[in-house]
Design an enzyme around this catalytic site. Sequence first.
Site, PDB file in Angstrom:
ATOM      1  N   HIS A  92       0.830  -1.212   0.000  1.00 18.13           N
ATOM      2  CA  HIS A  92       0.000   0.000   0.000  1.00 18.13           C
ATOM      3  C   HIS A  92       0.871   1.271   0.000  1.00 18.13           C
ATOM      4  O   HIS A  92       0.726   2.136  -0.856  1.00 18.13           O
ATOM      5  CB  HIS A  92      -0.910  -0.039   1.235  1.00 18.13           C
ATOM      6  CG  HIS A  92      -1.828   1.129   1.363  1.00 18.13           C
ATOM      7  ND1 HIS A  92      -3.160   1.065   1.022  1.00 18.13           N
ATOM      8  CD2 HIS A  92      -1.620   2.400   1.786  1.00 18.13           C
ATOM      9  CE1 HIS A  92      -3.722   2.243   1.230  1.00 18.13           C
ATOM     10  NE2 HIS A  92      -2.807   3.072   1.705  1.00 18.13           N
ATOM     11  N   GLU A  93       1.777   1.337   0.959  1.00 17.73           N
ATOM     12  CA  GLU A  93       2.625   2.532   1.078  1.00 17.73           C
ATOM     13  C   GLU A  93       3.526   2.669  -0.148  1.00 17.73           C
ATOM     14  O   GLU A  93       3.863   3.790  -0.558  1.00 17.73           O
ATOM     15  CB  GLU A  93       3.449   2.490   2.370  1.00 17.73           C
ATOM     16  CG  GLU A  93       2.618   2.476   3.654  1.00 17.73           C
ATOM     17  CD  GLU A  93       1.603   3.608   3.745  1.00 17.73           C
ATOM     18  OE1 GLU A  93       1.844   4.681   3.172  1.00 17.73           O
ATOM     19  OE2 GLU A  93       0.544   3.402   4.383  1.00 17.73           O
ATOM     20  N   HIS A 127       3.702   6.907  -6.646  1.00 15.47           N
ATOM     21  CA  HIS A 127       2.933   8.071  -7.097  1.00 15.47           C
ATOM     22  C   HIS A 127       3.758   9.347  -6.878  1.00 15.47           C
ATOM     23  O   HIS A 127       3.870  10.200  -7.758  1.00 15.47           O
ATOM     24  CB  HIS A 127       1.631   8.114  -6.294  1.00 15.47           C
ATOM     25  CG  HIS A 127       0.593   9.052  -6.814  1.00 15.47           C
ATOM     26  ND1 HIS A 127      -0.550   9.334  -6.108  1.00 15.47           N
ATOM     27  CD2 HIS A 127       0.505   9.779  -7.952  1.00 15.47           C
ATOM     28  CE1 HIS A 127      -1.292  10.183  -6.810  1.00 15.47           C
ATOM     29  NE2 HIS A 127      -0.674  10.470  -7.924  1.00 15.47           N
TER      30      HIS A 127
HETATM   31 ZN   LIG Z   1      -3.008   5.202   1.914  1.00 15.34          ZN
END
Ligand SMILES: [Zn+2]
Length: 614
Positions: A400-401, A407
């Site tokens: 997730h991180e 990004h």
């Molecule tokens: Zn998040």
Amino acid sequence: MNVSAPAETSAAPSLRDRDQIPERFKWNLSNIFSGWDAWLAAYDELDRQIAAFAALQGTLAQGGEQLLTALKRRDEIGQLEYKVWYYASLWHDQDQRDNQINAKRQQVQILFAKAAQAAAWFDPELLTIPLTTVREWMDASPALALYRFALEDLYRQQEHVLDDKGEHLLSLSSRFASSPNDAYAALSTADVKYPSVRLSQGDEVTLTYGQYRAILATNRNQADRAVAYQEFHKIYEASINTYASLYDAVLQRDLFFSQARGYATTLDAALHGNNIPTAVVENLIAATRAGTDPLRRYHRLRKQALRLDTYHSYDTTIPLVDFDRKYPYEDVLEWLPASVAPLGPDYERELRKILGGQCIDVYENPGKRSGAYSAPVYGVQPYMLLNYNDTLDAVFTLAHEMGHSMHTVLSHAHQPFVYAGYTIFVAEVPSTLSEALFLNYMLARTSDERERIVLLQHAIDGIVATFYTQVMFADFELQAHRLAERGQPVTGEVLADMYFDLLKSYHGDALDYDDRSRFTWARIPHFFSTPYYVYQYATCYASSAQIMKQLVGGPEAPRAAAVDRYLALLKSGGSDHPMALLQRAGVDLSRPEPVRAVVDQLDALVTQLEEVVG
Ligand SMILES: [Zn+2]
């Protein structure tokens, strides 16, 4: 062990002191500044630049050149702020017991407050210049035209700003506008009396929220879960009229501000900032209500697999199987890059750079901040804080991180500073997608039936918690605000009925209902602290699901095009409104297709789960 460590942080036997953890598992903050002397020099430089910016007041109307100078200065200040803040903040988070570091962190916060004051003149002064004039300046100067989106958006935001007298009057209300949430926090946290319950094994437990959650998630005795649920909900039942009155105050406040600023509805007021059409929220709710079949199938399957005669809200989080496999970090270092293969070799190479870039703080140590995050340190690299404990949850947290960090890397590399940051409306798309890719990879490589069940349940529970539950909450908020807009009474009874009806319309006959579920709404802090916020979890999830659908499966050419569109989204930062950015990535949130993608995804996962446990 450090003898001065507080008891709760030294309790875990595997907890090592920070200096016993090998360097390769710790972030290296000297990539930001070589040391505190360099940090202090940058801090002083920032202080000077803030003062210099204030001196530009009164110059903007002189022409495009002066406006450009001010914008560039503001960017320089912003870039330096990232480094000065994160150096102190990351140091603080690696051991929060260090008061001297904390003092430095607070010193930055004070400087930031000063910066905000010294720059407060800018927007009002700019807005006295007609937009047509600013457009002429931008047409004449490519360097100034870079700021076109940011400048035009500022004028758009201006549509609902009042005159000086009106703004002054509204600003006078700011302190009591936060009162309902302050009172909610006091009532639900500071003043709350947690009940004690006796469990079947004879032990007496104080039901804090953490304990309550732990019982629901780990206790295999249904009667224990039931008693914990009933007792915990009595907290809210006992003060339900006060909770309702506070929530009514939230609704009336939102109504007051939306009317004062000339919005048609409270929803319009909430969505105007990001330029989101209200149809997005209405469509999200309608399409989700039409797509509850796989949710109900999942709960029926759980009831059967757990061999329960009745199935309640408190039975929805207990794991289907016991599972305690460990996932050493070193293994995941190979799996994670392999999992992003569908995004192409460039993406994978960038991800490996992060993994080897001395920017991940992997393990827990005494005093370290809990949880996990990705911090976008502009001009250096994203830094990631983890508390990796070898569980499957920890692996998915890393995935997730990593989505957030990728990004950041791509946005920072491809956007000028003014657009390098991205909004929350888009932020959880890459993190969710990163988890989805990792799940597919793990499902493909496992031959262990228990692990398959655990993976599927992890994915399904994620959809239930971040999508269905959040849409149901958004549904509740919208209905409640509409009551206030229509001038209808908002009482404890009305809110309880509304919540109970919602629970039933999402879950149908898949749940056995308890009367106390009527009070669950009072437990949700978001309703009081940040109205109209949680729907964004669901729209991010839906966007990610639709992109995922385009990325995997189907013929080669459209898949390659979908990869390009997705990478373009990650590279676009905050260079346009989120709806426009997502539209270019192939997601139109004003239409039902993104929600359909979630429903289809859940349907496929439940079918796979039925095959192994059915
Ligand atoms: Zn998040």
